[in-house]
Design a protein around this motif. Structure first.
Motif, PDB file in Angstrom:
ATOM      1  N   UNK A 330      36.216  44.598  49.572  1.00  0.00           N
ATOM      2  CA  UNK A 330      36.921  45.450  50.515  1.00  0.00           C
ATOM      3  C   UNK A 330      38.375  45.002  50.641  1.00  0.00           C
ATOM      4  N   UNK A 331      39.317  45.876  50.282  1.00  0.00           N
ATOM      5  CA  UNK A 331      40.740  45.530  50.307  1.00  0.00           C
ATOM      6  C   UNK A 331      41.274  45.361  51.720  1.00  0.00           C
ATOM      7  N   UNK A 332      40.482  45.760  52.721  1.00  0.00           N
ATOM      8  CA  UNK A 332      40.912  45.601  54.112  1.00  0.00           C
ATOM      9  C   UNK A 332      40.804  44.157  54.589  1.00  0.00           C
ATOM     10  N   UNK A 333      40.272  43.279  53.730  1.00  0.00           N
ATOM     11  CA  UNK A 333      40.095  41.861  54.097  1.00  0.00           C
ATOM     12  C   UNK A 333      40.863  40.954  53.126  1.00  0.00           C
ATOM     13  N   UNK A 334      42.196  41.044  53.101  1.00  0.00           N
ATOM     14  CA  UNK A 334      42.967  40.246  52.132  1.00  0.00           C
ATOM     15  C   UNK A 334      42.839  38.740  52.340  1.00  0.00           C
ATOM     16  N   UNK A 335      42.693  38.292  53.596  1.00  0.00           N
ATOM     17  CA  UNK A 335      42.566  36.856  53.854  1.00  0.00           C
ATOM     18  C   UNK A 335      41.265  36.323  53.279  1.00  0.00           C
TER      19      UNK A 335
END
Length: 435
Positions: A330-335
């Motif tokens: 999921x790209x919404x979780x870069x960290x």
């Protein structure tokens, strides 16, 4: 301009410019988009200074669909770049030397629609994917005071809950449940072409396209054996997805049977998708394999957890670090993605864009079969009975579901760079020309 051979059923549509609305619906492979491109280019070159707006829900899908199709039809008509027209890639544009032009917009940024002026014709491709607020904004842009104004809607008849069906066919008054009938769609299936008021209705199926190979029609016929709702849309071109189940083609297999079927795949394609969760939502990691030739998806392994830290999850899925298998997450979780990279995992962010939920769900629905191993109980629990959500009027919401299906998200992410061999977008060449 060269004369082109067109499907006979589309000639009345090509020749008619007496109506404001054109509702062009039909099954897969009927050539409705191709003939719409012919109609619009013919208009553009015969009437100077026509400004034609071409719209889809998501802008990034336009280049490989409407834009390339229009260029292909220009070539088919004998129009040459530099002599008769010029094209621009950024932003997309096709301009003819008589001043007519095509401009292209996506409804994923509706604010940009408000800056459009001077448009006299609008083509909304896959119009049922466009939300009704954007449709109203588009109609507001169509107000040329000298040239005639027209708007063309092309679509597969995907749902009776779509704005297209409610606006041009049958709607239900939510206060008294009274049916408001503009046109009974069954009448259109019978008559095929109907002119009513300021609207021109056109219905088509693959049999109307004599450029199609018989093998394509056989594939559409085969849909009746595994997804009757999709068969009704694709083969018969009829509205009405009666069921609310998202993935009716799911089949469960025991692990040993699953392994045998996977070993039969000539060229297996392997994918892994990860949806992140934490306290109230779940982490879902799936191993999948695709049989591209038969359009089958196999889900054969799952990891499912919640209320775990990234460090704990990394220990749980250590085998992925050791094997180096690519995980699309999921790209919404870069960290989180950065953390796993630092730990040595081969992990990349998926692509997300406005409308991607709907686009990716439709991609998954195009698989002929989705096989899930009985060793994946959480995927089974979430996906087998996954249903589209409905609003308070009972209307289907095609990008919302009855539950938050983390395993569906994992499928989205894992397959984001893969495209099912879609019957809908397949092209066929006859004498070097694609259809």
């Amino acid at each position: 301009m060269n004369r082109v051979r067109v499907n006979k059923h589309f000639r009345p549509f090509l020749e008619d410019w007496e109506h404001y609305f054109y509702v062009v619906v039909g099954g897969y492979g009927s050539s409705k988009s191709y003939n719409t491109a012919i109609k619009l280019i013919s208009k553009a070159i015969s009437e100077p200074n026509r400004r034609i707006l071409v719209v889809r829900e998501v802008y990034e899908t336009i280049r490989e669909s409407c834009y390339n199709l229009l260029l292909e039809v220009c070539s088919r008509l004998g129009l040459k770049e530099g002599l008769h027209f010029k094209k621009r890639q950024s932003p997309l544009q096709i301009t003819f030397f008589n001043g007519s032009e095509f401009i292209f917009k996506g409804c994923d940024n509706s604010q940009k629609l408000k800056s459009i002026n001077g448009v006299s014709i609008i083509w909304v491709e896959e119009c049922t994917e466009v939300n009704y607020e954007s449709i109203k904004e588009l109609i507001g842009r169509l107000r040329h005071n000298v040239q005639s104004n027209h708007i063309i809607y092309t679509s597969n008849p995907v749902s009776k809950n779509s704005w297209l069906y409610r606006h041009f066919f049958i709607d239900v008054n939510p206060d008294n449940q009274e049916r408001l009938v503009k046109l009974d769609d069954r009448e259109l299936y019978e008559k095929r072409i109907i002119k009513r008021g300021n609207a021109f209705y056109h219905h088509s199926v693959c049999d109307d396209n004599y450029f199609l190979p018989s093998s394509y029609i056989e594939q559409l016929d085969d849909m009746q054996n595994y997804d009757r709702d999709l068969w009704r849309i694709a083969r018969r071109g009829e509205f009405g997805v009666n069921g609310k189940k998202v993935l009716p083609q799911i089949k469960l297999l025991k692990p040993d049977v699953m392994l045998c079927k996977m070993e039969e795949i000539k060229t297996p394609l392997y994918f892994n998708g990860l949806d992140f969760g934490f306290v109230t939502s779940y982490n879902a990691l799936l191993r999948m394999v695709v049989d591209h030739d038969n359009k089958d998806l196999f889900i054969y392994w799952e990891y499912y957890s919640k209320d775990k830290t990234d460090e704990e999850i990394a220990r749980d899925i250590e085998e992925f670090r050791q094997t180096g298998e690519l995980i699309k997450a999921d790209s919404a979780e870069p960290k989180a993605i950065r953390y796993y990279k630092q730990k040595g995992f081969n992990i990349k962010a998926c692509k997300k864009f406005k409308g991607s939920r709907n686009v990716y769900t439709k991609k998954v629905k195009r698989f002929r079969n989705i096989f899930i191993s009985t060793s994946c109980p959480n995927a089974i629990k979430e996906l087998c009975d996954l249903s589209f959500a409905v609003n308070r009027d009972g209307q289907l919401l095609e990008d919302e579901f009855n539950i938050d299906a983390h395993t569906l998200s994992a499928i989205w992410y894992g397959l984001d760079n893969y495209e099912v061999a879609s019957l809908k977008v397949s092209k066929f060449k006859v004498g070097g020309v694609s259809f």
